[in-house]
Design a protein around this motif. Sequence first.
Motif, PDB file in Angstrom:
ATOM      1  N   ILE A   1      74.135  54.879  20.161  1.00  0.00           N
ATOM      2  CA  ILE A   1      72.987  55.078  19.272  1.00  0.00           C
ATOM      3  C   ILE A   1      73.445  54.946  17.826  1.00  0.00           C
ATOM      4  O   ILE A   1      74.582  55.272  17.495  1.00  0.00           O
ATOM      5  CB  ILE A   1      72.321  56.459  19.493  1.00  0.00           C
TER       6      ILE A   1
ATOM      7  N   VAL B   1      72.699  56.342  14.103  1.00  0.00           N
ATOM      8  CA  VAL B   1      72.079  57.525  13.512  1.00  0.00           C
ATOM      9  C   VAL B   1      72.151  57.449  11.990  1.00  0.00           C
ATOM     10  O   VAL B   1      73.222  57.170  11.423  1.00  0.00           O
ATOM     11  CB  VAL B   1      72.782  58.814  13.992  1.00  0.00           C
TER      12      VAL B   1
ATOM     13  N   VAL C   1      67.797  59.354  14.807  1.00  0.00           N
ATOM     14  CA  VAL C   1      68.156  58.145  15.543  1.00  0.00           C
ATOM     15  C   VAL C   1      67.400  56.958  14.971  1.00  0.00           C
ATOM     16  O   VAL C   1      66.165  56.971  14.889  1.00  0.00           O
ATOM     17  CB  VAL C   1      67.852  58.311  17.047  1.00  0.00           C
TER      18      VAL C   1
END
Length: 358
Positions: free
Chosen positions: A32, A34, A70
């Motif tokens: 992910i 961020v 996110v």
Amino acid sequence: MPSQQKALILRSKQGEFALEDIPVPAPGPHQILVKVEAAALNPLDWKIQAFGVMRETYPAILGFDGAGVVEAVGAEVQDLVKGDRILFQGGHDNNSSTFQQYVLLPAGVSAKVFPSTVTYDEAASIPVGLSAAALGLFSHYAPSGSAKLYPPWEEGGRGKYVNQPIVILGGASSVGHYGTPVVSSIQLAELAGFSPIITTASPRNADLLKSLGATHVLDRSLTADALGVEVAKITSQPFEVVFDAVGLPATQNSAFDILAQEGQLVTVRQDAVGEAKKAVHPGKRVIQVYGSLAVPYHHKAAASLCAALSSLLEEGAIKPMRVEVLPGGLAGIVSGLERLKDNQVSAAKLVVRPHETR
């Protein structure tokens, strides 16, 4: 989303920090991306620069505590979506370190959604201190590096150690590698049912630590002999576990002295207990914490903790630390690390907001 970001770079081993522009990375299938809304400082950050430890590849980006939103998820990520508010433990490599505006993380144990009642600044105060306390005391799956107590966040864990005493050395100072894991260890000990919960601190922080669950706060300046006398006044029960959140030779040896004969001393630094003392008490164990959620032998405990963390924060069983936000975004880190180095921070986490960098 921009293609470039600001980052605080340590150019060489034991070198100087510099603000630079670097590319914003794209997440792989299990990662992910961020946006870092808040990053907290830890004593380990200045020690890496000063002593050249832990990092061998340079230029390096430091920073272990973070919270943010996110921005993008990899194709195989299922448990997080764009827009989720997460807190996370970074610092595993340059991509995950928090002294930059965007980080790449594995979509697993290093991140967890947190409730809207907790600010980004507060959330950034949690990961490293909590992981050091939780893994050092309650990683019951791990073969080493933990006292292996049963976790209070798992089914059947709350109150499991009711009426068993515990001593937590370190008060609220930022002397140890991990900032102030004592705050989390007190809260986890209360959740597990330990009582009395005895800690050491500067007297000015006594009320704060009692509000978090400590039953007794002793002056951290007590000598080893005086500490033994004072804890004996509080309880005659043996101490099966002592958590040393400072880890200096003096605190480790004081902790070892008050342990039960088969007790466990959990410390945040390398074992510094005298060999002669160990020889006299062969049943006592010294356990060094490695408070990283990314260590393979902690994966089960880390996943379990992360799964429970949002609800623990929601109910107030785990509370964030008091924070002080430094001005200037990433540019405020260097002076903040100097304050940590000079032990000028007590009962608080220093936090920066990377996107305030100019």
